[in-house]
Enzyme design. Structure first.
Site, short mmCIF file in Angstrom:
data_model
loop_
_atom_site.label_atom_id
_atom_site.label_comp_id
_atom_site.label_asym_id
_atom_site.label_seq_id
_atom_site.Cartn_x
_atom_site.Cartn_y
_atom_site.Cartn_z
N CYS A 77 0.82 -1.21 0.00
CA CYS A 77 0.00 0.00 0.00
C CYS A 77 0.86 1.27 0.00
CB CYS A 77 -1.00 -0.01 1.15
SG CYS A 77 -2.32 1.22 0.93
N HIS A 178 -3.75 -4.69 -0.45
CA HIS A 178 -3.37 -5.22 0.85
C HIS A 178 -3.32 -6.75 0.78
CE1 HIS A 178 -3.39 -1.59 3.36
NE2 HIS A 178 -4.30 -1.16 2.50
N GLU A 180 -2.50 -8.74 3.04
CA GLU A 180 -2.97 -9.30 4.31
C GLU A 180 -4.50 -9.30 4.42
OE1 GLU A 180 -2.83 -4.91 5.11
OE2 GLU A 180 -1.72 -6.33 3.86
#
Length: 196
Positions: A77, A178, A180
């Protein structure tokens, strides 16, 4: 394997740490040049604003540490944006790994909301980060600024215009989305990064 997450004034470090733990890796969150330099892998995640993030990196000498890392580095990001050479967000010079300028989305109509937020399609995938990931997979984005498609892109996404969803130069890898928060696709990318 020693895995470090760069500690600086950008949020979202905890969710990256949790994702790594799900893969059986216990990372160290650190702003120590020695710890970062001696790690096998380094992650540079974050949610925040470019000029204040750069100020923190410079005040703590992390700007010099990051650009001199020789092991695999994964930026996420705002981490991707900070690896570029300049950002329109705060009109700030950034780390310069990727010779490209980060620009603000300019919507073409009222339906194009900024920030670009939610799931979107990854296309033109290439390189080891995307091993085993099908063309057209979805990833999760939250951003108002983007890196244009350039010689460094290894994945593309289209929102307002086509932009770089991921970049690579040497040992530096970066995703605008992202990993994650991108489900099985994101976890596979993290696995691929850890196996570099």
């Amino acid at each position: 394997m020693k895995v470090s997450i760069i500690k600086y004034n950008a949020g979202n470090v905890y969710s990256v740490e949790c994702a790594l733990r799900r893969l059986g890796v216990t990372p160290v969150v650190s702003d120590s040049p020695d710890v970062l330099s001696q790690s096998d892998k380094v992650l540079f995640p974050g949610v925040g604003e470019a000029s204040s993030a750069m100020k923190y990196l410079q005040e703590h000498g992390l700007d010099r540490v990051i650009v001199n890392l020789t092991q695999p580095v994964l930026a996420i990001c705002i981490g991707l944006q900070l690896l570029c050479k300049h950002s329109e967000e705060g009109d700030v010079d950034t780390l310069g790994i990727f010779d490209t300028v980060v620009r603000r989305f300019v919507p073409e109509d009222t339906e194009q909301k900024i920030p670009h937020m939610g799931w979107n399609v990854l296309t033109r995938l290439k390189g080891p980060l995307f091993t085993g990931i099908p063309e057209g997979s979805y990833a999760y984005f939250v951003h108002s600024y983007y890196a244009p498609v350039s010689e460094f892109f290894v994945a593309e996404c289209n929102y307002v215009i086509p932009f770089s969803a991921a970049l690579n130069k040497g040992n530096f890898y970066a995703t605008q989305f992202h990993v994650e928060k991108s489900g099985t696709v994101g976890m596979r990318i993290l696995e691929n990064f850890l196996s570099l």
